[in-house]
Design a protein around this motif. Structure first.
Motif, PDB file in Angstrom:
ATOM      1  N   ILE A 105       0.866  -1.183   0.000  1.00 43.61           N
ATOM      2  CA  ILE A 105       0.000   0.000   0.000  1.00 43.61           C
ATOM      3  C   ILE A 105       0.896   1.224   0.000  1.00 43.61           C
ATOM      4  O   ILE A 105       1.680   1.419   0.933  1.00 43.61           O
ATOM      5  CB  ILE A 105      -0.900   0.039   1.252  1.00 43.61           C
ATOM      6  CG1 ILE A 105      -1.763  -1.218   1.328  1.00 43.61           C
ATOM      7  CG2 ILE A 105      -1.770   1.289   1.248  1.00 43.61           C
ATOM      8  CD1 ILE A 105      -2.597  -1.318   2.609  1.00 43.61           C
ATOM      9  N   GLU A 106       0.817   2.019  -1.057  1.00 48.40           N
ATOM     10  CA  GLU A 106       1.551   3.294  -1.055  1.00 48.40           C
ATOM     11  C   GLU A 106       0.609   4.354  -0.512  1.00 48.40           C
ATOM     12  O   GLU A 106      -0.441   4.629  -1.089  1.00 48.40           O
ATOM     13  CB  GLU A 106       2.015   3.687  -2.464  1.00 48.40           C
ATOM     14  CG  GLU A 106       2.800   5.000  -2.422  1.00 48.40           C
ATOM     15  CD  GLU A 106       3.092   5.643  -3.774  1.00 48.40           C
ATOM     16  OE1 GLU A 106       2.964   4.986  -4.817  1.00 48.40           O
ATOM     17  OE2 GLU A 106       3.446   6.835  -3.762  1.00 48.40           O
ATOM     18  N   THR A 107       0.974   4.933   0.609  1.00 52.27           N
ATOM     19  CA  THR A 107       0.092   5.926   1.240  1.00 52.27           C
ATOM     20  C   THR A 107       0.323   7.304   0.622  1.00 52.27           C
ATOM     21  O   THR A 107       1.284   7.513  -0.106  1.00 52.27           O
ATOM     22  CB  THR A 107       0.364   6.042   2.754  1.00 52.27           C
ATOM     23  OG1 THR A 107       1.600   6.755   2.954  1.00 52.27           O
ATOM     24  CG2 THR A 107       0.421   4.691   3.435  1.00 52.27           C
ATOM     25  N   ASP A 170      21.885  10.384  -3.995  1.00 47.58           N
ATOM     26  CA  ASP A 170      22.728  10.870  -5.092  1.00 47.58           C
ATOM     27  C   ASP A 170      22.818  12.396  -5.079  1.00 47.58           C
ATOM     28  O   ASP A 170      23.691  12.966  -5.738  1.00 47.58           O
ATOM     29  CB  ASP A 170      22.174  10.386  -6.449  1.00 47.58           C
ATOM     30  CG  ASP A 170      20.694  10.721  -6.644  1.00 47.58           C
ATOM     31  OD1 ASP A 170      19.894  10.466  -5.715  1.00 47.58           O
ATOM     32  OD2 ASP A 170      20.339  11.248  -7.712  1.00 47.58           O
ATOM     33  N   LEU A 171      21.930  13.057  -4.352  1.00 46.84           N
ATOM     34  CA  LEU A 171      21.903  14.523  -4.370  1.00 46.84           C
ATOM     35  C   LEU A 171      22.587  15.145  -3.144  1.00 46.84           C
ATOM     36  O   LEU A 171      22.654  16.358  -3.031  1.00 46.84           O
ATOM     37  CB  LEU A 171      20.447  15.020  -4.453  1.00 46.84           C
ATOM     38  CG  LEU A 171      19.632  14.533  -5.665  1.00 46.84           C
ATOM     39  CD1 LEU A 171      18.202  15.035  -5.594  1.00 46.84           C
ATOM     40  CD2 LEU A 171      20.285  14.993  -6.973  1.00 46.84           C
ATOM     41  N   VAL A 172      23.055  14.327  -2.229  1.00 42.61           N
ATOM     42  CA  VAL A 172      23.731  14.876  -1.038  1.00 42.61           C
ATOM     43  C   VAL A 172      25.068  14.160  -0.809  1.00 42.61           C
ATOM     44  O   VAL A 172      25.288  13.060  -1.315  1.00 42.61           O
ATOM     45  CB  VAL A 172      22.857  14.750   0.244  1.00 42.61           C
ATOM     46  CG1 VAL A 172      21.537  15.474   0.117  1.00 42.61           C
ATOM     47  CG2 VAL A 172      22.626  13.295   0.601  1.00 42.61           C
ATOM     48  N   PHE A 289       3.827  19.604  -5.781  1.00 42.03           N
ATOM     49  CA  PHE A 289       2.958  19.635  -6.960  1.00 42.03           C
ATOM     50  C   PHE A 289       3.446  18.586  -7.940  1.00 42.03           C
ATOM     51  O   PHE A 289       4.630  18.266  -7.982  1.00 42.03           O
ATOM     52  CB  PHE A 289       2.878  21.031  -7.604  1.00 42.03           C
ATOM     53  CG  PHE A 289       4.180  21.559  -8.124  1.00 42.03           C
ATOM     54  CD1 PHE A 289       5.007  22.319  -7.326  1.00 42.03           C
ATOM     55  CD2 PHE A 289       4.572  21.280  -9.430  1.00 42.03           C
ATOM     56  CE1 PHE A 289       6.220  22.787  -7.806  1.00 42.03           C
ATOM     57  CE2 PHE A 289       5.773  21.759  -9.918  1.00 42.03           C
ATOM     58  CZ  PHE A 289       6.607  22.512  -9.099  1.00 42.03           C
ATOM     59  N   LYS A 290       2.503  18.041  -8.649  1.00 41.79           N
ATOM     60  CA  LYS A 290       2.881  17.055  -9.663  1.00 41.79           C
ATOM     61  C   LYS A 290       1.772  17.025 -10.690  1.00 41.79           C
ATOM     62  O   LYS A 290       0.638  17.418 -10.420  1.00 41.79           O
ATOM     63  CB  LYS A 290       3.094  15.678  -9.052  1.00 41.79           C
ATOM     64  CG  LYS A 290       1.930  15.115  -8.297  1.00 41.79           C
ATOM     65  CD  LYS A 290       2.326  13.835  -7.601  1.00 41.79           C
ATOM     66  CE  LYS A 290       1.328  13.470  -6.527  1.00 41.79           C
ATOM     67  NZ  LYS A 290       1.680  12.292  -5.786  1.00 41.79           N
ATOM     68  N   GLY A 291       2.103  16.566 -11.847  1.00 37.37           N
ATOM     69  CA  GLY A 291       1.059  16.538 -12.853  1.00 37.37           C
ATOM     70  C   GLY A 291       1.528  16.006 -14.167  1.00 37.37           C
ATOM     71  O   GLY A 291       2.695  15.637 -14.352  1.00 37.37           O
TER      72      GLY A 291
HETATM   73  N1  LIG Z   1      17.724  12.405  -7.875  1.00 31.81           N
HETATM   74  C1  LIG Z   1      16.786  11.639  -7.314  1.00 31.81           C
HETATM   75  N2  LIG Z   1      15.495  11.949  -7.491  1.00 31.81           N
HETATM   76  C2  LIG Z   1      14.578  11.156  -6.897  1.00 31.81           C
HETATM   77  C3  LIG Z   1      14.913  10.016  -6.114  1.00 31.81           C
HETATM   78  N3  LIG Z   1      13.773   9.462  -5.649  1.00 31.81           N
HETATM   79  C4  LIG Z   1      12.768  10.213  -6.144  1.00 31.81           C
HETATM   80  N4  LIG Z   1      13.240  11.239  -6.883  1.00 31.81           N
HETATM   81  C5  LIG Z   1      12.456  12.278  -7.586  1.00 31.81           C
HETATM   82  O1  LIG Z   1      11.673  12.964  -6.614  1.00 31.81           O
HETATM   83  C6  LIG Z   1      10.416  13.356  -7.205  1.00 31.81           C
HETATM   84  C7  LIG Z   1       9.297  12.835  -6.313  1.00 31.81           C
HETATM   85  O2  LIG Z   1       9.373  11.420  -6.303  1.00 31.81           O
HETATM   86  P1  LIG Z   1       8.095  10.498  -6.092  1.00 31.81           P
HETATM   87  O3  LIG Z   1       8.580   9.086  -6.159  1.00 31.81           O
HETATM   88  O4  LIG Z   1       7.002  10.896  -6.987  1.00 31.81           O
HETATM   89  O5  LIG Z   1       7.711  10.891  -4.621  1.00 31.81           O
HETATM   90  P2  LIG Z   1       6.442  10.409  -3.767  1.00 31.81           P
HETATM   91  O6  LIG Z   1       6.911  10.223  -2.377  1.00 31.81           O
HETATM   92  O7  LIG Z   1       5.799   9.247  -4.432  1.00 31.81           O
HETATM   93  O8  LIG Z   1       5.508  11.685  -3.879  1.00 31.81           O
HETATM   94  P3  LIG Z   1       4.005  11.896  -3.278  1.00 31.81           P
HETATM   95  O9  LIG Z   1       3.262  10.624  -3.588  1.00 31.81           O
HETATM   96  O10 LIG Z   1       3.472  13.065  -4.015  1.00 31.81           O
HETATM   97  O11 LIG Z   1       4.136  12.168  -1.829  1.00 31.81           O
HETATM   98  C8  LIG Z   1      10.399  12.760  -8.610  1.00 31.81           C
HETATM   99  O12 LIG Z   1      10.741  13.761  -9.536  1.00 31.81           O
HETATM  100  C9  LIG Z   1      11.463  11.673  -8.553  1.00 31.81           C
HETATM  101  O13 LIG Z   1      12.073  11.458  -9.823  1.00 31.81           O
HETATM  102  C10 LIG Z   1      16.318   9.714  -5.933  1.00 31.81           C
HETATM  103  O14 LIG Z   1      16.708   8.762  -5.230  1.00 31.81           O
HETATM  104  N5  LIG Z   1      17.200  10.550  -6.561  1.00 31.81           N
END
Ligand SMILES: Nc1nc2c(ncn2[C@@H]2O[C@H](COP(=O)(O)OP(=O)(O)OP(=O)(O)O)[C@@H](O)[C@H]2O)c(=O)[nH]1
Length: 357
Positions: A105-107, A170-172, A289-291
């Motif tokens: 389940i993805e919350t 990868d970003l930190v 935001f997403k879309g």
């Molecule tokens: N560079 C990088 N980007 C990531 C990583 N994980 C996720 N992202 C980016 O972060 C953004 C959000 O990721 P999602 O997987 O949609 O996040 P989420 O937790 O499902 O989002 P919500 O369901 O809206 O809460 C996207 O643009 C992903 O590509 C990662 O490990 N590295």
């Protein structure tokens, strides 16, 4: 001993994948579902917006993927979750869908995971057929954990985790990763910590956590469930085990969600100028935001992702979707008037003007 008990429990494991807004839950889910081991997995995706976007972003969509939209499983759609789990089971029994061996389940990013546990343990039908396997909480390694833990939902997700998956490493830098890992231990010493790129390692844990049999370190969750610890939200003092049936705004004060739809292709230049202006103007009030956006001159929909003021690289939706929506943006905001922000967006996109501060 433990393994014998595990073999005896034939109920389908249900794992909860949680984490704050934009932490990387869908990204992790996509990577897990690519592993052959997860072929026979039913996925339930819970989204806040009245128009779901996440299920379009999950690469493997099949009969086992169910969307629970327009509310949070910790607020309004808990009953829907119970019905969905029952339906999945019955449809598999009636051979309408292939049998599945586990459920993930993805919350939503605002969910407190404990109401899921409550549902599994308080519905006789579900309790006989499903067992709670544990909570995986994705934490964005870029986030200021002190600030984020001020949000009760985020603190709760970390506190209840059996596994904490650190994403965006990868970003930190390594140093920042070590710092956040230490902070996370302070918030939840018993959780196993993983990095999101270790997909095989995370995959091995899913289905094996099984807190009820003591095989996992998150004793806290089970103590809460069995009443050995006081199951209250540390911020609100509210019980964590009772389903709340509250609206989004009651459950998560200040936070609201809305969708903006566009019925014509958008100019990419104007669109990105607009997003930048909105991020500068509204700052941290725009949580997420997403879309899916149709740009002029592009055949496929583009995937737009913004998390806490950061715009992520734009992706392309490779498949066509069966939907009336041309383009839509889902916003999750904190203390923002929807009409103001929508007016600003439409002004910049179509009239090139923005309200003065
Ligand atoms: N560079 C990088 N980007 C990531 C990583 N994980 C996720 N992202 C980016 O972060 C953004 C959000 O990721 P999602 O997987 O949609 O996040 P989420 O937790 O499902 O989002 P919500 O369901 O809206 O809460 C996207 O643009 C992903 O590509 C990662 O490990 N590295």
């Amino acid at each position: 001993m433990i393994s014998t008990e595990k073999e005896a429990d034939r109920r389908t494991p249900v794992s909860v994948l949680t984490g704050f807004l934009g932490a990387g839950k869908t990204t992790l889910l996509n990577q897990l579902l690519k592993e052959p081991y997860f072929n026979d997995t039913a996925v339930i995706i819970n989204e806040l917006g009245s128009i779901g976007v996440d299920h379009h972003l999950v690469d493997v969509i099949d009969e086992h993927t169910v969307l629970l939209s327009a509310g949070c499983i910790c607020c309004s759609v808990q009953g829907e979750l119970v019905d969905t789990l029952k339906n999945l089971f019955m449809r598999a029994i009636n051979k309408e869908i292939k049998p599945f061996k586990r459920v993930i389940i993805e919350t939503t990013g605002l969910a407190e995971p404990s109401p899921v546990l409550y549902s599994l343990r308080n519905d006789g039908f579900l309790e006989e057929r499903y067992r709670f396997d544990g909570t995986l909480t994705v934490v964005d390694a870029q986030l200021d954990l002190d600030a984020i833990s001020q949000r009760p939902e985020a603190a709760q997700q970390i506190a209840l985790a059996d596994v904490i998956v650190l994403s965006k490493t990868d970003l930190v830098s390594e140093v920042q990763q070590a710092q956040i890992a230490k902070q996370l231990v302070r918030m939840n010493a018993s959780a196993i910590q993983m990095r999101s790129h270790d997909i095989a390692g995370i995959a091995r844990l899913i289905g094996q956590l099984n807190p009820a049999q003591g095989g996992n370190p998150a004793q806290k969750t089970m103590k809460w469930l069995t009443g050995q610890a006081k199951p209250v939200n540390p911020t609100t003092g509210r019980s964590l085990l009772k389903p709340s049936h509250r609206s989004l705004s009651e459950q998560h004060p200040g936070i609201s969600t809305f969708v903006i739809e566009f019925d014509e292709p958008l100019s990419p230049i104007r669109f990105f100028t607009c997003i930048e202006a909105i991020q500068i103007y509204y700052g941290k009030q725009v949580l997420r935001f997403k879309g899916l956006v149709q740009f002029e001159g592009k055949q496929n929909l583009q995937i737009i992702q913004g998390v806490h003021g950061q715009l992520y690289p734009v992706g392309t939706l490779e498949r066509q979707i069966d939907s009336d929506i041309y383009s839509c943006l889902v916003f999750i905001v904190d203390q923002v008037d929807h009409q103001d922000i929508e007016e600003d967006i439409r002004n910049i996109l179509f009239n090139q003007a923005i309200r003065s501060a």
